[in-house]
Design a protein around this motif. Structure first.
Motif, mmCIF file in Angstrom:
data_model
loop_
_atom_site.group_PDB
_atom_site.id
_atom_site.type_symbol
_atom_site.label_atom_id
_atom_site.label_comp_id
_atom_site.label_asym_id
_atom_site.label_seq_id
_atom_site.Cartn_x
_atom_site.Cartn_y
_atom_site.Cartn_z
ATOM 1 N N THR A 129 0.821 -1.208 0.000
ATOM 2 C CA THR A 129 0.000 0.000 0.000
ATOM 3 C C THR A 129 0.857 1.262 0.000
ATOM 4 O OG1 THR A 129 -0.102 -0.063 2.417
ATOM 5 C CG2 THR A 129 -1.890 -1.149 1.212
ATOM 6 N N ILE A 130 0.209 2.368 -0.382
ATOM 7 C CA ILE A 130 0.849 3.680 -0.301
ATOM 8 C C ILE A 130 0.046 4.536 0.673
ATOM 9 C CG2 ILE A 130 -0.433 4.572 -2.300
ATOM 10 C CD1 ILE A 130 2.044 6.293 -2.942
ATOM 11 N N PRO A 131 0.718 5.320 1.524
ATOM 12 C CA PRO A 131 -0.002 6.148 2.496
ATOM 13 C C PRO A 131 -0.794 7.274 1.827
ATOM 14 C CG PRO A 131 2.316 5.885 3.113
ATOM 15 C CD PRO A 131 2.181 5.391 1.714
ATOM 16 N N LEU A 132 -1.892 7.637 2.477
ATOM 17 C CA LEU A 132 -2.658 8.810 2.077
ATOM 18 C C LEU A 132 -2.109 10.032 2.811
ATOM 19 C CD1 LEU A 132 -6.251 7.313 2.323
ATOM 20 C CD2 LEU A 132 -4.946 7.725 0.227
ATOM 21 N N PRO A 133 -2.301 11.223 2.264
ATOM 22 C CA PRO A 133 -1.837 12.441 2.952
ATOM 23 C C PRO A 133 -2.757 12.781 4.115
ATOM 24 C CG PRO A 133 -3.036 13.029 0.980
ATOM 25 C CD PRO A 133 -2.932 11.524 0.963
ATOM 26 N N GLN A 134 -2.337 13.727 4.923
ATOM 27 C CA GLN A 134 -3.210 14.242 5.959
ATOM 28 C C GLN A 134 -4.335 15.042 5.322
ATOM 29 O OE1 GLN A 134 -1.146 16.474 8.965
ATOM 30 N NE2 GLN A 134 0.251 14.809 9.478
ATOM 31 N N ALA A 135 -5.509 14.942 5.888
ATOM 32 C CA ALA A 135 -6.670 15.655 5.347
ATOM 33 C C ALA A 135 -6.393 17.154 5.293
ATOM 34 C CB ALA A 135 -7.894 15.381 6.198
ATOM 35 N N GLY A 136 -6.672 17.746 4.141
ATOM 36 C CA GLY A 136 -6.540 19.187 3.988
ATOM 37 C C GLY A 136 -5.141 19.701 3.740
ATOM 38 N N ARG A 137 -4.132 18.840 3.826
ATOM 39 C CA ARG A 137 -2.759 19.315 3.614
ATOM 40 C C ARG A 137 -2.471 19.453 2.122
ATOM 41 N NH1 ARG A 137 2.414 17.245 6.916
ATOM 42 N NH2 ARG A 137 1.319 18.589 8.414
ATOM 43 N N THR A 138 -1.979 20.608 1.727
ATOM 44 C CA THR A 138 -1.703 20.867 0.318
ATOM 45 C C THR A 138 -0.219 20.704 0.010
ATOM 46 O OG1 THR A 138 -1.430 23.235 0.754
ATOM 47 C CG2 THR A 138 -3.637 22.468 0.152
ATOM 48 N N VAL A 139 0.092 20.566 -1.254
ATOM 49 C CA VAL A 139 1.475 20.460 -1.718
ATOM 50 C C VAL A 139 1.887 21.812 -2.273
ATOM 51 C CG1 VAL A 139 3.045 19.267 -3.288
ATOM 52 C CG2 VAL A 139 1.119 18.027 -2.276
ATOM 53 N N ASP A 140 2.986 22.328 -1.825
ATOM 54 C CA ASP A 140 3.429 23.656 -2.242
ATOM 55 C C ASP A 140 3.807 23.678 -3.724
ATOM 56 O OD1 ASP A 140 3.134 24.646 0.326
ATOM 57 O OD2 ASP A 140 5.217 24.209 0.885
ATOM 58 N N PRO A 141 3.427 24.734 -4.438
ATOM 59 C CA PRO A 141 3.903 24.898 -5.815
ATOM 60 C C PRO A 141 5.424 24.870 -5.845
ATOM 61 C CG PRO A 141 2.160 26.471 -5.330
ATOM 62 C CD PRO A 141 2.518 25.817 -4.025
ATOM 63 N N GLY A 142 5.972 24.264 -6.869
ATOM 64 C CA GLY A 142 7.416 24.102 -6.968
ATOM 65 C C GLY A 142 7.891 22.759 -6.475
ATOM 66 N N SER A 143 7.044 22.050 -5.741
ATOM 67 C CA SER A 143 7.402 20.698 -5.294
ATOM 68 C C SER A 143 7.518 19.779 -6.504
ATOM 69 C CB SER A 143 6.342 20.149 -4.340
ATOM 70 O OG SER A 143 6.213 20.954 -3.186
ATOM 71 N N VAL A 144 8.485 18.876 -6.460
ATOM 72 C CA VAL A 144 8.664 17.908 -7.533
ATOM 73 C C VAL A 144 8.151 16.551 -7.060
ATOM 74 C CG1 VAL A 144 10.318 16.721 -9.036
ATOM 75 C CG2 VAL A 144 10.631 19.153 -8.477
ATOM 76 N N CYS A 145 7.181 16.029 -7.759
ATOM 77 C CA CYS A 145 6.560 14.755 -7.424
ATOM 78 C C CYS A 145 6.728 13.813 -8.621
ATOM 79 C CB CYS A 145 5.089 14.956 -7.099
ATOM 80 S SG CYS A 145 4.792 16.143 -5.749
ATOM 81 N N SER A 146 6.192 12.613 -8.518
ATOM 82 C CA SER A 146 6.347 11.656 -9.614
ATOM 83 C C SER A 146 5.034 10.938 -9.883
ATOM 84 C CB SER A 146 7.443 10.639 -9.300
ATOM 85 O OG SER A 146 7.079 9.835 -8.187
#
Length: 267
Positions: A129-146
Motif C-alpha cells: 500500500t501507499i499512504p494517504l496524505p493528511q486531510a486538507g494538507r496541500t502540496v506547495d507549488p514548486g514541489s517535484v513529485c512523480s
C-alpha cells in the motif's frame, strides 16, 4: 474547447468531443517493482475494453479515477510488464465500487472511486500500500513529485507501453491552470491540483488515468484530465480533500482472509 480525459477509451466514450487519453511523456522505465502500490486496471463493457491505473490504499481497496470504473474491472497488482506472466503478479476482481457521491462526469469534479477487491491482496515486496496524505494538507507549488503508468509514451503513437514508465513533474500554482484558456472553466483549486511545467515536454497523457501523483512517499493526486494535445499542465484530483470520505468509506468494511505480512518483514 476540447479536454482530454486521461483514459484509454474509444471515441464514443469521451466526455468531451475529440478527447484522447493519459500517458507518460518525457519519462523513463521505472525500476521493476519499485512502486509496489501500482495497479493496472482493465475494464470490459459490452462495447469496449478500457485500461487505467490505480493504487493500493489498503490490502482490499484500490483508489482510482471515477471515470475509469465502467464495466467489469480486473485489477492486476505486482506488475512491471503487463504482457508477461510475472511471478509477482496478483490478478483480482472487484467486489464493489464506491464512486464519490458527488462525481460529475460533465465537470469532472470529484473524479475518484474506491474499488473493493474480491479478496485482499497478499502484501509482499512487489505488492504494498501507499499512504494517504493528511486531510486538507496541500502540496506547495514548486514541489517535484512523480507519477507512473502504462500509457502511451509520446504524442504520435497509438500504442500504449507494456512496461511501467515514470516521470517527475512539478506542482504548479493554481493560477497556472486557472489562467489556461482550455482548463480554467473546469479547474477547482479546492478539489484539484495543477501539475506539470508548461515549458517542459513531460506529462501524463494516454492510459495513465487513476494513477497516483506521489509526493514525499504519499499519494497526493490522482491523474484526471488535461488538454487535448497532451501538453502540460494537467489536472489531478487532490487526494487530501477527500481523505475523510476515503477513510469513512473503508471503515467498517472488513478485510477477511488477509494474507498480509507485517511491515517488519518487508523492506
Amino acid at each position: 474547447m476540447q479536454l482530454q480525459i486521461l483514459l484509454l477509451l474509444p471515441m464514443t466514450f469521451f466526455l468531451f468531443p475529440g478527447a484522447h487519453t493519459g500517458e507518460i511523456i518525457g519519462g523513463q522505465e521505472a525500476k521493476p517493482h519499485s512502486r509496489p502500490y501500482m495497479a493496472y486496471l482493465k475494464s470490459k463493457t459490452c462495447r469496449s475494453e478500457e485500461t487505467c491505473g490505480g493504487f493500493l490504499v489498503r490490502e482490499d481497496f484500490v483508489l482510482t479515477a471515477a471515470h475509469c470504473a465502467d464495466g467489469d474491472i480486473t485489477v492486476l497488482l505486482g506488475a512491471h510488464n503487463i504482457h508477461r506472466k510475472e511471478k509477482t503478479q496478483q490478478r483480482v476482481s472487484v467486489r464493489q465500487k464506491f464512486p464519490h457521491p458527488k462525481y460529475n462526469k460533465t465537470s469532472i469534479e470529484n473524479d475518484l472511486i474506491l474499488l473493493q477487491l474480491a479478496e485482499p491482496a497478499e502484501l509482499d515486496d512487489a505488492v504494498y500500500t501507499i499512504p494517504l496524505p493528511q486531510a486538507g494538507r496541500t502540496v506547495d507549488p514548486g514541489s517535484v513529485c512523480s507519477v507512473a503508468g502504462w500509457g502511451k509514451t509520446n504524442h504520435d503513437t497509438k500504442l500504449t507501453t507494456n512496461i511501467l514508465q515514470e516521470v517527475e513533474l512539478e506542482v504548479m500554482s493554481d493560477e497556472t491552470c486557472q489562467e489556461d484558456r482550455q482548463l480554467q472553466q473546469y479547474y477547482k483549486p479546492s478539489k484539484m491540483m495543477c501539475v506539470g511545467d508548461p515549458d517542459e515536454d513531460k506529462a501524463t497523457f494516454s492510459g495513465d488515468s487513476g494513477g497516483p501523483l506521489v509526493c514525499d512517499g504519499t499519494a497526493q493526486g490522482i491523474v484526471s484530465f488535461g488538454k487535448n494535445d497532451g501538453s502540460p499542465p494537467r489536472v489531478f484530483t487532490k487526494v487530501s480533500a477527500y481523505v475523510p470520505w476515503i477513510k469513512k468509506t473503508m471503515r467498517g468494511l472488513s478485510s477477511p482472509g488477509s494474507h498480509a505480512k507485517s511491515p517488519a518483514s518487508l523492506h
